[in-house]
Design a protein around this motif. Structure first.
Motif, PDB file in Angstrom:
ATOM      1  N   HIS A  64    -111.729 -56.212  -4.612  1.00 42.13           N
ATOM      2  CA  HIS A  64    -111.031 -57.661  -4.419  1.00 42.13           C
ATOM      3  C   HIS A  64    -110.200 -57.685  -3.078  1.00 42.13           C
ATOM      4  CE1 HIS A  64    -112.010 -57.584  -8.681  1.00 42.13           C
ATOM      5  NE2 HIS A  64    -111.570 -58.681  -8.764  1.00 42.13           N
ATOM      6  N   TYR A  65    -110.070 -56.552  -2.673  1.00 45.89           N
ATOM      7  CA  TYR A  65    -108.945 -56.556  -1.341  1.00 45.89           C
ATOM      8  C   TYR A  65    -109.378 -55.639  -0.164  1.00 45.89           C
ATOM      9  CZ  TYR A  65    -105.779 -57.948  -5.043  1.00 45.89           C
ATOM     10  OH  TYR A  65    -105.122 -58.649  -6.169  1.00 45.89           O
ATOM     11  N   LEU A  66    -109.934 -54.705  -0.115  1.00 48.56           N
ATOM     12  CA  LEU A  66    -110.319 -53.850   0.843  1.00 48.56           C
ATOM     13  C   LEU A  66    -111.677 -54.110   1.412  1.00 48.56           C
ATOM     14  CD1 LEU A  66    -108.339 -50.895  -0.687  1.00 48.56           C
ATOM     15  CD2 LEU A  66    -107.601 -52.595   0.945  1.00 48.56           C
ATOM     16  N   SER A  67    -112.726 -54.233   0.673  1.00 42.23           N
ATOM     17  CA  SER A  67    -114.090 -54.271   1.203  1.00 42.23           C
ATOM     18  C   SER A  67    -114.386 -55.340   1.966  1.00 42.23           C
ATOM     19  CB  SER A  67    -115.102 -54.338  -0.067  1.00 42.23           C
ATOM     20  OG  SER A  67    -114.949 -55.198  -0.651  1.00 42.23           O
ATOM     21  N   ASN A  68    -115.584 -55.289   2.904  1.00 44.02           N
ATOM     22  CA  ASN A  68    -116.098 -56.369   3.721  1.00 44.02           C
ATOM     23  C   ASN A  68    -115.121 -56.837   4.825  1.00 44.02           C
ATOM     24  OD1 ASN A  68    -118.740 -56.308   2.339  1.00 44.02           O
ATOM     25  ND2 ASN A  68    -117.567 -57.542   0.926  1.00 44.02           N
ATOM     26  N   ARG A  69    -114.490 -55.627   5.346  1.00 42.15           N
ATOM     27  CA  ARG A  69    -113.492 -55.835   6.337  1.00 42.15           C
ATOM     28  C   ARG A  69    -113.520 -54.849   7.375  1.00 42.15           C
ATOM     29  NH1 ARG A  69    -111.650 -57.732   1.724  1.00 42.15           N
ATOM     30  NH2 ARG A  69    -110.344 -59.542   1.553  1.00 42.15           N
ATOM     31  N   ALA A  70    -113.082 -55.124   8.674  1.00 32.31           N
ATOM     32  CA  ALA A  70    -113.144 -53.895   9.690  1.00 32.31           C
ATOM     33  C   ALA A  70    -111.722 -53.756  10.084  1.00 32.31           C
ATOM     34  CB  ALA A  70    -113.980 -54.579  10.896  1.00 32.31           C
ATOM     35  N   TYR A  71    -111.530 -52.528  10.254  1.00 35.02           N
ATOM     36  CA  TYR A  71    -109.966 -52.035  10.491  1.00 35.02           C
ATOM     37  C   TYR A  71    -110.026 -51.379  11.862  1.00 35.02           C
ATOM     38  CZ  TYR A  71    -109.495 -52.969   5.265  1.00 35.02           C
ATOM     39  OH  TYR A  71    -109.393 -53.405   4.182  1.00 35.02           O
ATOM     40  N   ALA A  72    -108.892 -51.870  12.608  1.00 38.96           N
ATOM     41  CA  ALA A  72    -109.056 -51.334  13.981  1.00 38.96           C
ATOM     42  C   ALA A  72    -108.556 -49.993  13.871  1.00 38.96           C
ATOM     43  CB  ALA A  72    -108.145 -52.325  14.802  1.00 38.96           C
ATOM     44  N   ASN A  73    -107.833 -49.460  12.964  1.00 33.26           N
ATOM     45  CA  ASN A  73    -107.226 -48.247  13.118  1.00 33.26           C
ATOM     46  C   ASN A  73    -106.583 -47.613  11.594  1.00 33.26           C
ATOM     47  OD1 ASN A  73    -104.570 -49.282  12.710  1.00 33.26           O
ATOM     48  ND2 ASN A  73    -104.568 -49.528  14.794  1.00 33.26           N
ATOM     49  N   TYR A  74    -106.273 -46.427  11.775  1.00 35.65           N
ATOM     50  CA  TYR A  74    -105.629 -45.809  10.212  1.00 35.65           C
ATOM     51  C   TYR A  74    -104.665 -46.569   9.834  1.00 35.65           C
ATOM     52  CZ  TYR A  74    -103.445 -42.742   7.029  1.00 35.65           C
ATOM     53  OH  TYR A  74    -102.873 -42.288   5.707  1.00 35.65           O
ATOM     54  N   LYS A  75    -103.504 -47.020  10.659  1.00 32.41           N
ATOM     55  CA  LYS A  75    -102.554 -47.981  10.301  1.00 32.41           C
ATOM     56  C   LYS A  75    -102.839 -49.201   9.685  1.00 32.41           C
ATOM     57  CE  LYS A  75     -98.101 -50.053  11.643  1.00 32.41           C
ATOM     58  NZ  LYS A  75     -97.974 -50.668  10.569  1.00 32.41           N
ATOM     59  N   GLU A  76    -103.756 -49.958  10.170  1.00 36.00           N
ATOM     60  CA  GLU A  76    -104.483 -51.209   9.221  1.00 36.00           C
ATOM     61  C   GLU A  76    -105.045 -50.800   8.098  1.00 36.00           C
ATOM     62  OE1 GLU A  76    -107.034 -53.793  11.080  1.00 36.00           O
ATOM     63  OE2 GLU A  76    -105.861 -53.986  13.341  1.00 36.00           O
ATOM     64  N   ILE A  77    -105.923 -49.827   7.807  1.00 31.84           N
ATOM     65  CA  ILE A  77    -106.074 -49.457   6.726  1.00 31.84           C
ATOM     66  C   ILE A  77    -105.290 -49.188   5.601  1.00 31.84           C
ATOM     67  CG2 ILE A  77    -107.682 -47.706   5.287  1.00 31.84           C
ATOM     68  CD1 ILE A  77    -109.285 -47.466   7.880  1.00 31.84           C
ATOM     69  N   PHE A  78    -104.030 -48.390   6.177  1.00 32.16           N
ATOM     70  CA  PHE A  78    -103.099 -47.940   5.256  1.00 32.16           C
ATOM     71  C   PHE A  78    -102.038 -49.025   4.760  1.00 32.16           C
ATOM     72  CE2 PHE A  78     -98.581 -46.596   4.400  1.00 32.16           C
ATOM     73  CZ  PHE A  78     -98.803 -45.273   3.670  1.00 32.16           C
ATOM     74  N   ASP A  79    -102.017 -50.056   5.717  1.00 37.67           N
ATOM     75  CA  ASP A  79    -101.370 -51.338   5.526  1.00 37.67           C
ATOM     76  C   ASP A  79    -101.900 -52.279   4.393  1.00 37.67           C
ATOM     77  OD1 ASP A  79     -99.418 -50.316   7.117  1.00 37.67           O
ATOM     78  OD2 ASP A  79     -99.668 -51.670   8.560  1.00 37.67           O
ATOM     79  N   ALA A  80    -103.247 -52.148   4.450  1.00 38.22           N
ATOM     80  CA  ALA A  80    -104.135 -52.949   3.728  1.00 38.22           C
ATOM     81  C   ALA A  80    -104.035 -52.600   2.294  1.00 38.22           C
ATOM     82  CB  ALA A  80    -105.640 -53.138   4.163  1.00 38.22           C
ATOM     83  N   ALA A  81    -104.202 -51.152   2.431  1.00 36.56           N
ATOM     84  CA  ALA A  81    -104.070 -50.510   0.899  1.00 36.56           C
ATOM     85  C   ALA A  81    -102.656 -50.502   0.309  1.00 36.56           C
ATOM     86  CB  ALA A  81    -104.704 -48.846   1.257  1.00 36.56           C
ATOM     87  N   ALA A  82    -101.742 -50.476   0.990  1.00 31.95           N
ATOM     88  CA  ALA A  82    -100.442 -50.759   0.450  1.00 31.95           C
ATOM     89  C   ALA A  82    -100.132 -52.140  -0.055  1.00 31.95           C
ATOM     90  CB  ALA A  82     -99.225 -50.458   1.531  1.00 31.95           C
TER      91      ALA A  82
END
Length: 107
Positions: A64-82
């Motif tokens: 619902h929130y995290l797939s089919n996206r490209a993240y520039a770095n770990y911080k973006e992934i962490f922020d998206a998960a939060a």
């Protein structure tokens, strides 16, 4: 993990004993793990994600929130998960993670 177990132990009333159901992640089975006397660890069988309710939540969050996206770095992934985590309402959490063998208290 030792800090987490100590925190749980310290929060329990004197007459309470907790059985904590865990998968067999490395930090759950570490040799240096210090399990307080008021906690019992119960391990799920290996390779049994269907028995681990949190796996359902992670699957929901990814779909619902995290797939089919490209993240520039770990911080973006962490922020998206939060952000995804904070979008899950209590009723959704209970519904997604509901299994017959877990009985929780109503808060």
């Amino acid at each position: 993990m030792n800090h987490h177990l100590k925190f749980i132990s310290d929060e329990l009333d004197d007459n309470v004993h907790v059985v904590l159901v865990l998968d067999q992640a490395g930090w759950h089975i570490a040799k240096d793990l210090q399990v307080p006397s008021n906690i019992t660890l119960l391990y799920l069988p290996p390779y049994s994600p269907e028995l681990n309710p949190i796996e359902r939540l992670w699957a929901y969050m990814k779909s619902h929130y995290l797939s089919n996206r490209a993240y520039a770095n770990y911080k973006e992934i962490f922020d998206a998960a939060a952000t995804a985590w904070n979008k899950i309402r209590k009723s959704q959490f209970r519904s997604i993670c509901n299994v017959s063998w877990i009985q929780g208290r109503e808060d």
